[in-house]
Design an enzyme around this catalytic site. Structure first.
Site, PDB file in Angstrom:
ATOM      1  N   TYR A 199      62.572  42.610  63.921  1.00 37.68           N
ATOM      2  CA  TYR A 199      62.434  41.159  63.948  1.00 37.68           C
ATOM      3  C   TYR A 199      60.940  40.886  63.943  1.00 37.68           C
ATOM      4  O   TYR A 199      60.205  41.420  64.791  1.00 37.68           O
ATOM      5  CB  TYR A 199      63.045  40.568  65.211  1.00 37.68           C
ATOM      6  CG  TYR A 199      64.551  40.499  65.192  1.00 37.68           C
ATOM      7  CD1 TYR A 199      65.225  39.730  64.234  1.00 37.68           C
ATOM      8  CD2 TYR A 199      65.300  41.178  66.136  1.00 37.68           C
ATOM      9  CE1 TYR A 199      66.606  39.660  64.227  1.00 37.68           C
ATOM     10  CE2 TYR A 199      66.688  41.108  66.136  1.00 37.68           C
ATOM     11  CZ  TYR A 199      67.332  40.346  65.177  1.00 37.68           C
ATOM     12  OH  TYR A 199      68.689  40.277  65.173  1.00 37.68           O
TER      13      TYR A 199
ATOM     14  N   ASP B 281      67.544  37.474  57.629  1.00 32.46           N
ATOM     15  CA  ASP B 281      68.604  36.463  57.704  1.00 32.46           C
ATOM     16  C   ASP B 281      68.653  35.781  59.055  1.00 32.46           C
ATOM     17  O   ASP B 281      69.641  35.138  59.392  1.00 32.46           O
ATOM     18  CB  ASP B 281      69.964  37.085  57.381  1.00 32.46           C
ATOM     19  CG  ASP B 281      70.325  38.228  58.321  1.00 32.46           C
ATOM     20  OD1 ASP B 281      69.594  38.453  59.303  1.00 32.46           O
ATOM     21  OD2 ASP B 281      71.332  38.907  58.058  1.00 32.46           O
TER      22      ASP B 281
ATOM     23  N   HIS C 250      74.485  39.684  58.698  1.00 30.27           N
ATOM     24  CA  HIS C 250      74.233  39.857  60.126  1.00 30.27           C
ATOM     25  C   HIS C 250      75.557  39.924  60.902  1.00 30.27           C
ATOM     26  O   HIS C 250      75.679  39.372  62.002  1.00 30.27           O
ATOM     27  CB  HIS C 250      73.374  38.698  60.635  1.00 30.27           C
ATOM     28  CG  HIS C 250      72.432  39.074  61.744  1.00 30.27           C
ATOM     29  ND1 HIS C 250      71.076  39.124  61.588  1.00 30.27           N
ATOM     30  CD2 HIS C 250      72.657  39.427  63.032  1.00 30.27           C
ATOM     31  CE1 HIS C 250      70.498  39.466  62.734  1.00 30.27           C
ATOM     32  NE2 HIS C 250      71.449  39.658  63.626  1.00 30.27           N
TER      33      HIS C 250
END
Lengths: 505, 505, 505, 505
Positions: B247, B275, B366
């Site tokens: 991330y 995403d 995800h």
């Protein structure tokens, strides 16, 4: 027609016991908001049937009367000689609450209501409202036409549209604002017109006015509101925008008066309902009405009146079924408000609307309450826009969609397909019915939260970036049902199971 | 902000009863792993809300704290002056286990757990995990975005793909091995990154490391692991391959440090999550959180903080929503690891990724936890590959797919359509939560057994033989729903039955 | 390997109590059909695992042994020195029927079985069989691969085919007869090969032989029959036609011997199974096995053998996974019987089969027991025939279809699409298991009755009149699933109801 | 054949006790409508089997006999010598109502029947009828062929057709009238022919005659009515129109007599049933029959007669399965009534019908009672009309559709697609069975109310304005089933829920 009520001296309030004597078919008074009325004759032409009036003969009918009738009804429809004056309410015997067990259960359910913070989406409000609303109110709000296929298809259609999101787009700042008929709003939805708000909450539609104000969205004022038009306009603040939804009266003078008054009071859009030359049959509503008077049904004897038509049909007899395209120029002549047609359902009529010079249409099937098997607004939108784009007409009008919107993703889908904004009706009614203004507030806030997140996830920071390449609508226009179930085959199949627990010791 | 805790002499452990006095909003200590911390001020900016901290004010919060917070959290986020030192744990009063009846029932269910050998497929682990996991842990792992449509569609999409198997091919020896980003693996799946492993098992992600080692598959290390990155890397053996899921932090210096450290520690691939500019709303998780603190909800009074956001959103505030295609060159400049974009969802973005020079993409939504109504990775794959083949680009990157893989046939389908391999997440979490390492081991072994058999049955002895002619995907891109049910019609149908037994004598 | 059993004088039967002493892992005898065998060593290589043998150590295992093992098994696989001779069965202690409650319930259900005349269609037999069969037998017959999707799709596919019947055709006389591989039959179906007939009925496959005789249809003899091949051939009468289904052995000499023997005994067709290089995982069967030995599971300690593989896999280890197109010429060289490939699943392989010179194919997925998500035979047929017709090849081979046939309309559909006939397996097994030969007889008669009627109703008096214009297959190749259910939306919908009864007084 | 009953003096009624002696297989009398008959020989050739007669041997069989047999049956089929004369009914012992518990429950349900006004649509009558009809009567009316797929598809098909309504059309006055075969009717439906009306109501089909009269719609008189043809014609009033449905007898002389008689009695249309060369197997009906005689099933011993064929097949043995296109000229030669073919099911046969010179066809599958998987009439209509229009033949015949019509929207859909009118059968039977003539009256009135409203809502004031652009039929011809359910996957999904109530205190 020549029955003469005994008049009481004006200076003196009527006594409840006196009123109570006028309790039969040939001599019938009722008390409403502390005043008595002689409805002996009127009841014969009561749009809702005389049975419901006889049920309250000699008694205080206020609670039942209120949500169905706008405040000025008695003045409009009952001649002054039948207005009998004030009643000393201390002398009116309260109904020895021969408590309805259903109502007692409902009161229990209200005590156990989830707190507002437990509602995480618009469906949650409906789930709570179903449990805590009065049965007849629930039936009126929740019912649809015939088999309620269209009513359910409205939301279901959104489930046939899937996203093709973009990634790696800067979505730090999300701007949900847009412009609708010249008014700037914070998020592209509006509170659409729905009737009889007081069925769900004693304050009625003004709660929606306040909620809309707080979130800077537009409220469309319904013709069949429980509050009067002026009450709703009075409830707005500052430059808050309101629109008017209009059922056209057979008497065009009345309609003209309504339109001119609305314009004078600042309404910024006139939405003429075109999908309701007659208000629909809603069997759930009819059935609910029926059982409401079920206990004395056997006494009604030869009575042939169909008492079970539900609230909607009773209050709509004034609507003009002859309204047609020929009337549009007249409407354009009597107001400067933008005129939109609410309830257009096929591309041919959108084109005709543009040619007729109106400023917009709402693709709508009246929340599935009119013609069953009418297609969803979102499906019609997907049919309409390519045709308009082919002609280069896509910007000549504003196109709105209502029906079935429950998630911000639904709003985004509609905007991707070309809608300016969407109308939302029932969810706010349910939020209002269950939790009042805080419910409406939270419902709107949830939509904002959802929409901000989903704009990020689809890769758009402004609503004008939404476009058709972001959705996959290949399944949208397919009205499939599956072959009837293989009953025997499914019944004998021995289904797979996951590992079983050991037996308890 | 200037409340000063009483300091204890360093040489002397804190007494539990002393700590217990600091149990309110204006004076709040908690014990974690035997040490006390003053969080009076910090709680106001706690990403998870202050309520959850107040619940543990003056008490030992270790058990709740652990799975959510990586080991170095306190050092990073709480200034040293608030670290109050060790507590004499003998003096800490243990919660008079006012036993939660839910928890007691769960303990009962654990006693009756099926033995591991009763699990025959990956769904079985989920069935067991659902019964034996803590409710909040289950909610965190199992939840998806909004209506969880995409989450379920992920597996469901595989059910729209059917085989066109070849027969009479020599399939005596089956070779499942393949190469992913240069690493040879025994079977074409990898353990994809999933957060908060300690919610399911106190050891956390290192269990997955060991399982991956045993079966020679790759593990992708999550940014939001419960174990620290180094713990997970330390757990690998020999030349075991690991990748890093990233991330991207708003502070690129932090991100750079993470990437360089991962490369130094031997990670062989960098998967940038694209995403999730914002972590999704997962209502099942939110609802589970809510009831967790349900008992004292009425005391919270005017508290307006929404405490019910679930674990994910609390821990993700650092993620940069401004991440965009412009950042890719920088990433290419700071590492020699292959870079892949995880979460690409349309063919246009795959093409752009190739043009941007990355080595691969993961077609993923995800796990259905972000944008609801995003399409399944396998469907996007079927859209992507023909376009790439048309351009002759099909070998310019490696394409991975994750989401919904539960059977070896799912893996085979993805490879037939052009994927290099598939990522599998939740199933291993469930196996780990229910049975620890042996569960993960068996889950992987089951996939190997299934895949060996199904390779034989489809008529291929090596994974490179898998190709599009072996599958029928005509139904894949159709997002059909059926017309809303004919409620009345179905309700009155008198279904066929099979012969009835004679009555008991 | 050098453990020496005590030999008993040949002239004298073994005593049961003596046998009972050899009841453990290091000294293990079992009694089968009145003879004792030393299986101490053999059990280690028993294809079904040693646990199941140990369960019967020292005891009479006949009942469990019988359905799984053809009569000549012991002679073939256990060396003569381990055949210990006859046992005096009077001295064998019968299992103190520590009655299984499941079995007691089953016996109760058998008492309440519907009479045969209550079965009106083939599904009915399955419904009855499910209730009265032993759990493990039911699991073996009824199970399919993985999620059993293909198994169910097999019948479901027929529900996607609809009729376009002709009217006003003289259908007074209906002739259902046809010719299959040169044999005239009364109706175009045959009894396809299914394994382990004695699980359902102690007489086994010969019951099917007799049923087939009565209705003049062909029986395909399975390689894995409970009865020996010769028993089944001996059971035929007159010019009754039988075919042989063949699993090809790794040892081609054995295969050759089987083929030559079959030809000598009069078999009229050789159906080589090509869809089973390895017998499938059938989890329902595996799960059933597991619980069968559930009670002593905890004693098995470190035992790592997976005992729960079900019957099929244990008995199939001889099947050659290397069988390939290269073997076909050899088969053509060793027999004059027509050769057909059973289990072809795509048009490319049908073409190759024609080119390889075989006389036919069976479009089959092995009753859904091998590769899950293999398409139904009827769907493959609809893909195959247009391609063959385009080449003018439609008469070069005979094409059969099996899987999912339950109604005469299914047969008619297959013939309309171009099949010579259909194979039916499980339904006759269920009829046999529930009602023995009368069940098989009635099942076949029901099919004849149905077919005669439906031929009339579709407007054809002979099977050769059936043609593709009589069916509508537009929905056949669509493998649709619907979008995952709108759980919240459906959950809050208040469904329509029909009128309610008055309350009871 | 030479058994001689003892004759009683003509002048004297038979004594019940005397009759009761003839109560066995070799000497069997029954009483019907107060007269005794010797059926000892006849019972052997009774189309419904002899068991049902033996059940009533020596007793009064009137109640069971009546609905199945038209009044003139005994005269036609039992030779006069077996008519034994009147019985003194006072001496007949009434069945000591050894009350059937099912019947007692049914009587209870009848007491609690909803009142007629609670029925709001045609489905409601079916719901009530199911609860209050005798089991066997319900089974006969409600059953369909095989799996009842076609029966259910008939209504289901209408759910695949959606509206494209017009707005802003003057719909103040709605005219539903139309002309069918020259007769003016008030609404475009007719009461189609259904057999055995007395099963549902003791008065039988004349109730439908009266209902049709009241609403000025046409009744089609069934060949297999419970009332005689003349009784039904006698019941008509004024210029009421009736048609005749004809099953063609093997003996054409009988058929000719029937046709000529019908023409003479004023029938205005002859509908020859062409979809029933043999009456269908209806398993629900068969099963109901079975259990009806279930109690003495074990006594029947070696009896091989299949008693369980249901009512329909017993009474239909006279129908000629050889009827073909060659017979049409003959029919045209014997009557001046318009001739229509009822049961045409594909476009090729519609064309042939036009070429054969008949005046119309009914696209019908016999209410799903004949060939299962026959397509719905409405689907065939959508296939037929474009072909006719292409040839300019759309006005050469009248096209009717029956099957599955339950809503006025269904009627409108059929008319939009080109039908002249629709036939409705079962719904009126159910209304009649539950509520008699008032039920039929209300059912028809409900259809009128629905149709008037829905004409308004679709934007048409006359039926001739209905046209194909008003419907969306894209989903109509798709016979989709979904892939078999993902049993394991669905079973482990933890569904979303709405907010829970607080626990009760």
């Amino acid at each position: 027609m020549n029955h003469e009520p005994e008049k009481q001296p004006k200076s003196q309030k009527l006594d409840g016991q006196e009123v109570a004597k006028h309790n039969n078919d040939s001599d019938c008074w009722v008390i409403i908001h502390g005043k008595a009325y002689d409805v002996t004759e009127f009841k014969e032409e009561h749009p809702g049937g005389k049975q419901i009036i006889l049920k309250w003969a000699g008694k205080d009918a206020t609670e039942t009367y209120d949500p169905i009738h706008p405040p000025d009804t008695l003045d409009k429809f009952l001649e002054q000689s039948k207005h009998l004056g004030e009643v000393n309410m201390d002398t009116v015997q309260q109904d020895e609450a021969q408590e309805d067990p259903d109502e007692l259960e409902r009161q229990e359910r209200i005590k156990r209501m989830p707190i507002l913070e437990q509602c995480y989406n618009l469906m949650d409000f409906e789930a709570v409202a179903r449990r805590v609303m009065k049965k007849t109110a629930w039936a009126y709000y929740s019912s649809g036409a015939d088999d309620e296929i269209t009513m359910r298809e409205n939301h279901s259609a959104y489930h046939k549209i899937w996203f093709r999101p973009r990634v790696l787009v800067d979505v730090e700042k999300i701007d949900l604002s847009t412009t609708m008929l010249g008014s700037k709003v914070d998020i592209p939805f509006y509170v659409t017109a729905t009737a009889l708000g007081k069925l769900g909450n004693p304050e009625g539609e003004v709660i929606l006015t306040r909620g809309a104000r707080k979130h800077n969205v537009i409220q469309m004022i319904p013709t069949l509101a429980s509050c009067s038009f002026d009450e709703i306009v009075d409830a707005k603040q500052g430059d808050q925008t309101q629109w008017l939804q209009l059922y056209v009266n057979k008497d065009r003078a009345i309609t003209k008066r309504i339109v001119e008054h609305a314009e004078k009071r600042g309404c910024k859009g006139l939405f003429i309902t075109v999908d309701a030359p007659q208000l629909g049959r809603r069997e759930k509503d009819m059935r609910s009405k029926f059982s409401d008077v079920g206990s004395n049904v056997q006494d009604t004897g030869g009575d042939n009146v169909d008492r079970s038509q539900g609230a909607a049909r009773a209050i709509s007899s004034f609507i003009d079924p002859a309204l047609s395209w020929k009337d549009i120029p007249w409407f354009l002549s009597i107001t400067k408000m933008p005129i939109l047609l609410k309830g257009v359902q096929r591309v041919e009529d959108v084109i005709r609307a543009i040619e007729a010079g109106v400023q917009g249409v709402v693709l709508s099937n009246h929340g599935g309450r009119q013609l069953d098997f009418a297609r969803s607004g979102i499906e019609v939108l997907a049919e309409v826009m390519p045709v308009l784009r082919e002609r280069g007409w896509e910007n000549r009008i504003e196109i709105y969609v209502d029906g079935g919107v429950r998630r911000a993703t639904d709003i985004i889908k509609a905007l991707c397909l070309g809608a300016t904004a969407v109308g939302i009706g029932r969810p706010f009614l349910y939020a209002m019915s269950a939790y009042g203004l805080p419910g409406v507030d939270r419902a709107m806030q949830l939509l904002k939260d959802e929409m901000e997140m989903n704009m990020r996830l689809i890769g758009c920071s402004k609503v004008e970036q939404l476009n058709p390449t972001l959705v996959d609508t290949r399944g949208l226009s397919l009205h499939s049902t599956t072959v009837p179930a293989d009953t025997l085959g499914l019944g004998i199949y021995d289904p797979l199971v996951t590992p079983q627990e050991k037996a308890r010791l």
